[in-house]
Design an enzyme around this catalytic site. Sequence first.
Site, short mmCIF file in Angstrom:
data_model
loop_
_atom_site.label_atom_id
_atom_site.label_comp_id
_atom_site.label_asym_id
_atom_site.label_seq_id
_atom_site.Cartn_x
_atom_site.Cartn_y
_atom_site.Cartn_z
N SER A 73 0.98 -1.25 -0.16
CA SER A 73 0.08 -0.20 -0.01
C SER A 73 0.70 1.24 0.03
CB SER A 73 -0.79 -0.03 1.10
OG SER A 73 -0.04 -0.01 2.35
N ASP A 128 -2.16 7.42 9.92
CA ASP A 128 -1.39 6.71 10.88
C ASP A 128 -0.04 6.76 10.40
OD1 ASP A 128 -0.89 4.96 8.45
OD2 ASP A 128 -2.44 4.06 8.64
N HIS A 147 1.08 5.44 6.34
CA HIS A 147 0.47 5.51 5.10
C HIS A 147 0.51 6.98 4.93
CE1 HIS A 147 -1.15 1.66 5.82
NE2 HIS A 147 -0.83 1.52 4.49
#
Length: 507
Positions: free
Chosen positions: A285, A471, A474
Site C-alpha cells: 500500500s 497513521d 501511510h
Amino acid sequence: MKKSKFLVLSCLSALLINCKSATNIATSEIIKPTVYTVGDSTVKNGRGDGSGGLWGWGDFIGQFLDSTKVSVENHALGGTSSRTYQNLGLWDTVNNKLKTGDYVLIQFGHNDNGSINDTIRARGTIKGIGDETEEIDNMITKKHEIVHSYGWYIEKIVKDAKAKGAIPIIMSPIPRNDWKEGKVPRNNTSYGLWAKQIAERNNVTFIDLNDKMASKLESFGEEKVTGTYFYKRDHTHPSARGAAMAASIITNELKETNNSLKNHLLSNVEVNLPRKKNIFLIGDSTMASSNNPNTIGWGMPFPQFCDTTQVNVVNKARGGRSTRTFNFEGLWDAAKKEFQPGDFVFIQFGHNDAGNIDKAKYRGSLKGIGNEMQTVARDSSITETVHTYGWYMKKMIRETKEKGATPIILSLTPRNEWPNNMVERRTETYAKWAKEVAVSEDVFYIDVNDIVAKAYETLGKDKVKDFFPQDHTHTNLEGATFTASIIAKKLKNSKEIGLRGFINLNE
C-alpha cells in the site's frame, strides 16, 4: 551413342542456364544501390537506439524505402559538423564504399556555428559558401589545419560522391523546437540557404527540410509539438515521432523531384515507432494507488515525474500484501505475464512481511534471506510452504530477468516514527535484507528507507506529520508526491540504472 550425346548436351545446356540464372541473381544483389546518410545527431543520435528517447531521421528513413531495391546505412555521428565529420575520417569511410548508383543524403549545420578553434569542440566552419580559409593550430588535435567554409565542406562531399557515380541529395538542417510568437524560426538566411546554394551550384537535389518541417510543426502548435515531437528538455533532438516526421517529409519531397531515389519509395507507409518501455511497480500500500485520500502510495503520483511519451508506469502494487501473499495470491504471476524485454520492474516490500505466519491474514514471511521453510496449514484443505522475505525477493528478481526486464530493488518506505529525534530506519531487518538480496543477485538497489528518512529529517517533525494524517505508515497525496520526487531524483542522478532520460523533475 546419339542418345547419349543428346543427354550430355541437354545437361550442359541446363547447367549453363542455371549458372546464368545464378549469375543474374548475384549481379542483382551486387548492383543493389545503398542509401547512405551523413550528418550530425539530428540524423543519428547516439548509437541510433533511441537512448534518452532521442532519435535522428536517418533511423527511420529506411521504413519509407523498398528494402528489396535499396539498402540503407546510417553513417551520421552526433556532435559533428561538416568539417569534423571529414576530419575524423567518417566521410572517407563512406566514400570508400560508394559505387555507381548509390545515394548520399547530406545534412549538416547544427554544429557548424561553433567555435573554429578551442579546447572543447573546435568544430566550427567559416560562414557561407565561399573560398575563404583560416589557418589554425588545432587546440584539440595539435595539428596545423586550414579551415574552410560550410559550403566548401558540403561541396567536397557532393563532388566526391559524384566522382564515384553516386547521387548526392542535400537537406537543410531540421528546425529547432524554439518558438517565437507562435512561429518556428527558419535558417533560410544561414545554413539552410547555403545548403540550397551548394545544391543549385552543383545541380543536385535539394530538400528544404527546415522550412517544410517548421511549417508542419506550426500546424500543430507549440503545446502539441512539445512533448510529442520534441521534449521540453531538448529543443534540438526530436523524439521518435519527430524523427519519423522528418523522414516522411524528406520522402514526400523526393516524390516532387526528378531524383531516381523516388522510384524506390514505398506507398502508404505506416511507420513502426519504437515500443514504449514499461516501469512496473510491485509492492504494498505504500506504493499502491488508493481511493482513500489518507492512504496514497508513492506510485500514484510517480508518473508525473516520468516522460510518459517514452515510458508507461504500470502500478501493480496492492495494499496489504507481503512478498509472500503477492506470490501466493497469483498477483506476481499475473504481473509477470506483462513484462517484456527492456522493461523495468521496481520491487518494494517489507511493511507486511512482519505479520503473522500461521494465522490470518497469513502474510508474514520468514525473517532473513536464507532458504529456511515452514509448512503452514491455512485451513483444512490448504497447506502452504512459507519461505523467507529474501527467498521471495530473489524469486521475483530471477523471474524478472528471465523475461528480459530489469529488476530494481527498493527498501521499504520509512514510517513517521522518531526514536531519539531521528526517523526510524530498519537497518537491521527489511532494509538490510533488501540490500543483501540486491547485492547477491547483482541488481540495482535504491535505499528508499534512508534517503526519504534523511529528507524527512531536513523538513522536520511538524511538516512530516502533515504527510501522515491517518497513521504512521501511510501518506496522503502530498506525502506520496514527496516520496515519489525523492525516488525520481535518485533515478535522474543514476547513470547506471538507465532511466535518467525518462525522468522529468520540472525543477
